[in-house]
Design a protein around this motif. Sequence first.
Motif, PDB file in Angstrom:
ATOM      1  N   LEU A 161       0.816  -1.219   0.000  1.00 49.51           N
ATOM      2  CA  LEU A 161       0.000   0.000   0.000  1.00 49.51           C
ATOM      3  C   LEU A 161       0.847   1.265   0.000  1.00 49.51           C
ATOM      4  N   VAL A 162       0.388   2.251  -0.794  1.00 45.20           N
ATOM      5  CA  VAL A 162       0.877   3.628  -0.737  1.00 45.20           C
ATOM      6  C   VAL A 162      -0.357   4.517  -0.681  1.00 45.20           C
ATOM      7  N   SER A 163      -0.510   5.273   0.399  1.00 43.66           N
ATOM      8  CA  SER A 163      -1.713   6.086   0.543  1.00 43.66           C
ATOM      9  C   SER A 163      -1.364   7.509   0.970  1.00 43.66           C
ATOM     10  N   GLY A 164      -2.280   8.432   0.638  1.00 40.66           N
ATOM     11  CA  GLY A 164      -2.096   9.826   1.010  1.00 40.66           C
ATOM     12  C   GLY A 164      -2.923  10.725   0.117  1.00 40.66           C
ATOM     13  N   ARG A 165      -2.650  12.025   0.162  1.00 46.36           N
ATOM     14  CA  ARG A 165      -3.371  12.962  -0.689  1.00 46.36           C
ATOM     15  C   ARG A 165      -3.140  12.618  -2.153  1.00 46.36           C
ATOM     16  N   THR A 166      -4.150  12.856  -2.972  1.00 49.23           N
ATOM     17  CA  THR A 166      -4.033  12.528  -4.391  1.00 49.23           C
ATOM     18  C   THR A 166      -2.869  13.260  -5.027  1.00 49.23           C
ATOM     19  N   VAL A 167      -2.694  14.535  -4.711  1.00 46.94           N
ATOM     20  CA  VAL A 167      -1.597  15.286  -5.335  1.00 46.94           C
ATOM     21  C   VAL A 167      -0.242  14.719  -4.927  1.00 46.94           C
ATOM     22  N   ALA A 168      -0.115  14.230  -3.695  1.00 43.15           N
ATOM     23  CA  ALA A 168       1.149  13.619  -3.269  1.00 43.15           C
ATOM     24  C   ALA A 168       1.401  12.322  -4.028  1.00 43.15           C
ATOM     25  N   LEU A 169       0.352  11.550  -4.274  1.00 35.26           N
ATOM     26  CA  LEU A 169       0.490  10.337  -5.082  1.00 35.26           C
ATOM     27  C   LEU A 169       0.928  10.684  -6.498  1.00 35.26           C
ATOM     28  N   VAL A 170       0.316  11.705  -7.094  1.00 34.45           N
ATOM     29  CA  VAL A 170       0.686  12.134  -8.441  1.00 34.45           C
ATOM     30  C   VAL A 170       2.158  12.519  -8.495  1.00 34.45           C
ATOM     31  N   MET A 171       2.597  13.318  -7.535  1.00 34.73           N
ATOM     32  CA  MET A 171       3.971  13.793  -7.561  1.00 34.73           C
ATOM     33  C   MET A 171       4.962  12.654  -7.337  1.00 34.73           C
ATOM     34  N   ALA A 172       4.640  11.734  -6.445  1.00 32.79           N
ATOM     35  CA  ALA A 172       5.515  10.581  -6.231  1.00 32.79           C
ATOM     36  C   ALA A 172       5.523   9.672  -7.454  1.00 32.79           C
ATOM     37  N   MET A 173       4.370   9.528  -8.112  1.00 31.95           N
ATOM     38  CA  MET A 173       4.284   8.727  -9.328  1.00 31.95           C
ATOM     39  C   MET A 173       5.187   9.277 -10.419  1.00 31.95           C
ATOM     40  N   CYS A 212       7.145  11.507  -1.123  1.00 31.20           N
ATOM     41  CA  CYS A 212       7.022  10.235  -0.414  1.00 31.20           C
ATOM     42  C   CYS A 212       6.944  10.473   1.093  1.00 31.20           C
ATOM     43  N   ASP A 213       7.482  11.609   1.547  1.00 28.17           N
ATOM     44  CA  ASP A 213       7.397  11.947   2.971  1.00 28.17           C
ATOM     45  C   ASP A 213       5.962  12.219   3.395  1.00 28.17           C
ATOM     46  N   ASP A 214       5.084  12.494   2.430  1.00 27.28           N
ATOM     47  CA  ASP A 214       3.680  12.799   2.714  1.00 27.28           C
ATOM     48  C   ASP A 214       2.785  11.566   2.611  1.00 27.28           C
ATOM     49  N   LEU A 215       3.383  10.411   2.320  1.00 28.41           N
ATOM     50  CA  LEU A 215       2.614   9.199   2.058  1.00 28.41           C
ATOM     51  C   LEU A 215       2.841   8.160   3.147  1.00 28.41           C
ATOM     52  N   ASP A 216       1.892   7.242   3.253  1.00 24.92           N
ATOM     53  CA  ASP A 216       1.962   6.161   4.242  1.00 24.92           C
ATOM     54  C   ASP A 216       1.805   4.817   3.550  1.00 24.92           C
ATOM     55  N   GLY A 217       2.285   3.762   4.217  1.00 20.27           N
ATOM     56  CA  GLY A 217       2.075   2.413   3.727  1.00 20.27           C
ATOM     57  C   GLY A 217       3.377   1.663   3.475  1.00 20.27           C
ATOM     58  N   ASP A 218       3.238   0.351   3.377  1.00 18.02           N
ATOM     59  CA  ASP A 218       4.406  -0.519   3.204  1.00 18.02           C
ATOM     60  C   ASP A 218       5.105  -0.303   1.871  1.00 18.02           C
ATOM     61  N   GLY A 219       4.405   0.277   0.903  1.00 17.63           N
ATOM     62  CA  GLY A 219       5.000   0.451  -0.422  1.00 17.63           C
ATOM     63  C   GLY A 219       5.726   1.765  -0.630  1.00 17.63           C
ATOM     64  N   VAL A 220       5.715   2.633   0.380  1.00 13.58           N
ATOM     65  CA  VAL A 220       6.299   3.972   0.205  1.00 13.58           C
ATOM     66  C   VAL A 220       7.791   3.901  -0.110  1.00 13.58           C
ATOM     67  N   GLU A 221       8.526   3.073   0.612  1.00 15.17           N
ATOM     68  CA  GLU A 221       9.975   3.008   0.388  1.00 15.17           C
ATOM     69  C   GLU A 221      10.299   2.398  -0.971  1.00 15.17           C
ATOM     70  N   VAL A 222       9.446   1.494  -1.438  1.00 18.00           N
ATOM     71  CA  VAL A 222       9.637   0.956  -2.794  1.00 18.00           C
ATOM     72  C   VAL A 222       9.478   2.077  -3.806  1.00 18.00           C
ATOM     73  N   LEU A 223       8.435   2.871  -3.637  1.00 13.73           N
ATOM     74  CA  LEU A 223       8.199   3.986  -4.552  1.00 13.73           C
ATOM     75  C   LEU A 223       9.335   5.007  -4.473  1.00 13.73           C
ATOM     76  N   ARG A 224       9.794   5.277  -3.266  1.00 14.81           N
ATOM     77  CA  ARG A 224      10.903   6.214  -3.111  1.00 14.81           C
ATOM     78  C   ARG A 224      12.147   5.728  -3.851  1.00 14.81           C
ATOM     79  N   SER A 225      12.406   4.430  -3.771  1.00 18.26           N
ATOM     80  CA  SER A 225      13.596   3.875  -4.405  1.00 18.26           C
ATOM     81  C   SER A 225      13.536   3.953  -5.918  1.00 18.26           C
ATOM     82  N   ARG A 226      12.323   4.125  -6.464  1.00 21.59           N
ATOM     83  CA  ARG A 226      12.146   4.215  -7.911  1.00 21.59           C
ATOM     84  C   ARG A 226      12.122   5.662  -8.416  1.00 21.59           C
ATOM     85  N   SER A 227      12.322   6.611  -7.538  1.00 18.32           N
ATOM     86  CA  SER A 227      12.150   8.011  -7.917  1.00 18.32           C
ATOM     87  C   SER A 227      13.175   8.487  -8.940  1.00 18.32           C
TER      88      SER A 227
END
Length: 223
Positions: free
Chosen positions: A186-198, A205-220
């Motif tokens: 899971l990666v959850s948070g405000r829609t705009v934060a999801l868009v920007m992390a995507m 990613c600092d604005d997001l929660d969930g087990d998948g946040v660090e995976v997403l961060r590593s792909r930035s």
Amino acid sequence: MTTRPGPATGRRLPDTAVWSMIRAERAALADDLGGIGAEQWATPSLCDGLSVREVLAHLTAGASLGTLRWLAGVLRCRFDFDRQVAMRLAEQLGSGPADTLERFRRTVPSTTKPPLPAIAMLGETVVHGEDVRRPLGIRRAYPVGTVTAVAEYYRGTDLVVVAKGRVGGLRLVADDGPFRAGDGPLVSGRTVALVMAMTGRAAYCDDLDGDGVEVLRSRSGAR
């Protein structure tokens, strides 16, 4: 009439609705930047190597560049797309920050665009708007429909920036709107934060929660 995916409903937004969103976001960004100090225009944005002023000039260039001029630029730059982006940005900087802002204001009603779908232009406006707002400490309350439409677009494409590939194997859940996508950690948070992390902005990613946040961060770093 050309249409695009609608916010988490499966329906498709007509381009007229997308252009209405684009105009609203351009106007809001121009208003926000109209109140900043002269020295703040040189603030580094979240776009690597570009200042706030340069990002705004880039948006102006995109809103001033039709298909034929875009193609002419591609040929002139020998298919070096980064070179064309830099060339068009320089054309729109103007004589100073006030001129840069005025040039951008004139694009608010424009429907001129490169050979991209209108929803991609909305994505550019929202993402680059955040690229300059966050370093300046400006927070926008985006309409839920606007950021949801952008999230739905990016989760299914790598056309302009790697986004679909970046969020593969992750479950994205907005906590302020209807956006839901994918399966996995899971990666959850405000829609705009999801868009920007995507779209590769690791700071969000600092604005997001969930087990998948660090995976997403590593792909930035992926482009």
